[in-house]
Design a protein around this motif. Structure first.
Motif, mmCIF file in Angstrom:
data_model
loop_
_atom_site.group_PDB
_atom_site.id
_atom_site.type_symbol
_atom_site.label_atom_id
_atom_site.label_comp_id
_atom_site.label_asym_id
_atom_site.label_seq_id
_atom_site.Cartn_x
_atom_site.Cartn_y
_atom_site.Cartn_z
ATOM 1 N N LEU A 175 64.733 30.832 -38.890
ATOM 2 C CA LEU A 175 65.305 31.903 -39.712
ATOM 3 C C LEU A 175 64.204 32.587 -40.525
ATOM 4 C CD1 LEU A 175 67.989 33.244 -40.474
ATOM 5 C CD2 LEU A 175 68.140 31.642 -42.390
ATOM 6 N N LYS A 176 63.286 31.798 -41.063
ATOM 7 C CA LYS A 176 62.175 32.367 -41.811
ATOM 8 C C LYS A 176 61.308 33.242 -40.899
ATOM 9 C CE LYS A 176 58.399 31.105 -44.909
ATOM 10 N NZ LYS A 176 57.697 29.977 -45.594
ATOM 11 N N VAL A 177 61.092 32.775 -39.669
ATOM 12 C CA VAL A 177 60.313 33.553 -38.704
ATOM 13 C C VAL A 177 60.995 34.893 -38.441
ATOM 14 C CG1 VAL A 177 59.566 33.670 -36.290
ATOM 15 C CG2 VAL A 177 59.241 31.554 -37.596
ATOM 16 N N TRP A 178 62.318 34.860 -38.282
ATOM 17 C CA TRP A 178 63.051 36.107 -38.009
ATOM 18 C C TRP A 178 62.868 37.100 -39.146
ATOM 19 C CZ3 TRP A 178 66.846 39.147 -40.129
ATOM 20 C CH2 TRP A 178 67.421 40.107 -39.280
ATOM 21 N N PHE A 179 63.038 36.660 -40.382
ATOM 22 C CA PHE A 179 62.910 37.572 -41.526
ATOM 23 C C PHE A 179 61.474 38.057 -41.686
ATOM 24 C CE2 PHE A 179 67.092 36.065 -42.886
ATOM 25 C CZ PHE A 179 67.633 37.230 -43.406
ATOM 26 N N ARG A 180 60.498 37.205 -41.427
ATOM 27 C CA ARG A 180 59.101 37.628 -41.534
ATOM 28 C C ARG A 180 58.770 38.687 -40.487
ATOM 29 N NH1 ARG A 180 57.039 37.307 -46.317
ATOM 30 N NH2 ARG A 180 56.869 35.206 -47.160
ATOM 31 N N GLU A 181 59.361 38.549 -39.313
ATOM 32 C CA GLU A 181 59.109 39.538 -38.262
ATOM 33 C C GLU A 181 59.738 40.881 -38.611
ATOM 34 O OE1 GLU A 181 60.644 37.770 -34.719
ATOM 35 O OE2 GLU A 181 58.808 36.606 -34.315
ATOM 36 N N LYS A 182 60.907 40.858 -39.240
ATOM 37 C CA LYS A 182 61.603 42.097 -39.568
ATOM 38 C C LYS A 182 61.032 42.775 -40.813
ATOM 39 C CE LYS A 182 64.355 41.602 -36.137
ATOM 40 N NZ LYS A 182 64.078 42.365 -34.893
ATOM 41 N N TYR A 183 60.545 41.969 -41.755
ATOM 42 C CA TYR A 183 60.054 42.515 -43.033
ATOM 43 C C TYR A 183 58.660 41.938 -43.337
ATOM 44 C CZ TYR A 183 65.099 43.401 -43.391
ATOM 45 O OH TYR A 183 66.392 43.796 -43.150
ATOM 46 N N PRO A 184 57.684 42.251 -42.505
ATOM 47 C CA PRO A 184 56.369 41.586 -42.614
ATOM 48 C C PRO A 184 55.585 41.926 -43.872
ATOM 49 C CG PRO A 184 56.289 43.380 -41.015
ATOM 50 C CD PRO A 184 57.724 43.196 -41.376
ATOM 51 N N GLN A 185 55.806 43.073 -44.476
ATOM 52 C CA GLN A 185 55.003 43.509 -45.614
ATOM 53 C C GLN A 185 55.702 43.313 -46.953
ATOM 54 O OE1 GLN A 185 51.897 44.387 -44.878
ATOM 55 N NE2 GLN A 185 52.382 44.200 -42.698
ATOM 56 N N LEU A 186 56.898 42.712 -46.955
ATOM 57 C CA LEU A 186 57.706 42.648 -48.168
ATOM 58 C C LEU A 186 57.742 41.254 -48.766
ATOM 59 C CD1 LEU A 186 60.749 44.829 -47.053
ATOM 60 C CD2 LEU A 186 58.651 45.544 -48.188
ATOM 61 N N SER A 187 58.045 41.199 -50.061
ATOM 62 C CA SER A 187 58.240 39.919 -50.733
ATOM 63 C C SER A 187 59.552 39.314 -50.248
ATOM 64 C CB SER A 187 58.284 40.109 -52.255
ATOM 65 O OG SER A 187 57.060 40.640 -52.731
ATOM 66 N N LEU A 188 59.477 38.089 -49.732
ATOM 67 C CA LEU A 188 60.637 37.421 -49.155
ATOM 68 C C LEU A 188 60.875 36.117 -49.896
ATOM 69 C CD1 LEU A 188 62.756 37.096 -46.871
ATOM 70 C CD2 LEU A 188 60.948 36.050 -45.479
ATOM 71 N N TYR A 189 62.095 35.935 -50.421
ATOM 72 C CA TYR A 189 62.429 34.749 -51.200
ATOM 73 C C TYR A 189 63.638 34.049 -50.595
ATOM 74 C CZ TYR A 189 59.546 37.195 -54.635
ATOM 75 O OH TYR A 189 58.514 37.857 -55.266
ATOM 76 N N PHE A 190 63.506 32.749 -50.336
ATOM 77 C CA PHE A 190 64.628 31.940 -49.873
ATOM 78 C C PHE A 190 65.183 31.140 -51.036
ATOM 79 C CE2 PHE A 190 63.180 33.026 -45.724
ATOM 80 C CZ PHE A 190 64.256 32.825 -44.878
ATOM 81 N N ASN A 191 66.503 30.966 -51.028
ATOM 82 C CA ASN A 191 67.160 30.221 -52.086
ATOM 83 C C ASN A 191 68.428 29.594 -51.529
ATOM 84 O OD1 ASN A 191 67.449 29.297 -54.810
ATOM 85 N ND2 ASN A 191 66.556 31.225 -55.524
ATOM 86 N N HIS A 192 69.208 28.954 -52.386
ATOM 87 C CA HIS A 192 70.428 28.274 -51.941
ATOM 88 C C HIS A 192 71.609 28.760 -52.756
ATOM 89 C CE1 HIS A 192 73.237 24.949 -51.052
ATOM 90 N NE2 HIS A 192 72.565 24.865 -49.926
ATOM 91 N N GLN A 193 72.798 28.755 -52.145
ATOM 92 C CA GLN A 193 73.985 29.222 -52.843
ATOM 93 C C GLN A 193 74.291 28.405 -54.094
ATOM 94 O OE1 GLN A 193 77.619 29.002 -50.627
ATOM 95 N NE2 GLN A 193 77.536 26.799 -50.326
#
Length: 287
Positions: free
Chosen positions: A143-161
């Motif tokens: 899932l992290k790979v997918w988001f990095r591929e779609k938004y490679p230049q942006l700040s990406l933060y994972f969290n939990h509900q």
């Protein structure tokens, strides 16, 4: 709207959403294997601009579902958001008191609560000083790979509900009750948090099959932290159809029950009043 086997159940957009201002907008995803909420929030103006809810195709991978939504959605495919947030709706989590929390053991904490795959999962944590605990959590590396591929230049933060829900509860804790119980129902999953003297005493998430099992889970949770039993004040959040369905039965067991409120401080156009005040609290609390 139908995207292959994906059903868009809710789509609300403020017409003030301006694609030329996306660099000041936060794009958030709340994802599970069964559903996905997508939210656009103007960080500068503290304004909600878009809320969408998708029912996913469980026969496909989460990444495949997201790919189909992404390919069909002109807006979220934009590449210049202020930041991207991804909140996991899963059972790969654990709460640990901050004084004994060791960040190097995040994966081990999660493993005590749920099965993990150290070769396929990522692990992270969030320190929550307001509740005195850290939330360790896991999610698929794919899932992290997918988001990095779609938004490679942006700040990406994972969290939990759990982080979003507990954060939202902080402003709704009952200050005059020795104990209180907070419940959020989304489809067939429930988040339950118990507070003693306004401090978090217990938090958990459960799948349940019917209202009788839900009541049993709530009563078992109460036994672990409250001496007030079924007189403990209960605040109920969750999607309207489930709240309406279960509330008559819950009222038979819990004497002090009320519907929860929407988080404060969010600027929302009246069009978003399509959402009931108790719905998607953890999503809106993140804003």
């Amino acid at each position: 709207m139908q995207i292959a086997d994906i059903n868009k159940k809710i789509s609300i957009k403020d017409e003030r959403l301006d694609i030329d201002k996306i660099s000041q907008y936060r794009l958030s995803f709340f994802v599970s294997t069964e559903e996905c909420q997508i939210v656009v929030f103007d960080v500068k103006k503290k304004q909600l601009l878009l809320f969408e809810n998708y029912e996913l195709n469980t026969s496909k991978s989460l990444e495949k579902n997201l790919e189909e939504i992404y390919n069909d959605h002109i807006l979220i495919a934009a590449g210049f958001w202020k930041e991207i947030q991804v909140f996991m709706r899963n059972r790969q989590f654990a709460l640990v008191p901050i004084p004994v929390f060791d960040r190097t053991l995040a994966s081990e904490y999660v493993r005590l609560n749920e099965r993990v795959d150290f070769e396929k999962d990522e692990f992270h944590y969030k320190l929550m000083d307001e509740i005195g605990a850290a939330v360790a959590f896991g999610y698929p590396s794919s899932l992290k790979v997918w988001f990095r591929e779609k938004y490679p230049q942006l700040s990406l933060y994972f969290n939990h509900q759990a982080v979003a829900y507990l954060k939202g509860l902080q402003e709704q804790i009952k200050t005059k009750a020795p104990s209180s119980l907070y419940v959020s129902i989304n489809n067939n999953e429930v988040q339950i948090a118990g507070y003693n003297l306004q401090r978090l005493a217990i938090y958990n998430q459960f799948k349940f099959s019917d209202v009788n099992q839900l009541v049993k889970l709530m009563l078992l949770t109460l036994q672990q932290f409250s001496t007030e039993g079924q007189l403990t004040p209960l605040v109920l959040h969750g999607i309207k159809e489930k709240a309406d369905l279960y509330l008559p039965v819950l009222k038979k067991y819990f004497k002090n029950i009320e519907l929860g409120k929407r988080p404060d401080g969010i600027i929302m156009h009246p069009i978003f009043n399509e959402l009931e005040a108790q719905e998607y609290m953890e999503v809106l609390a993140n804003l």
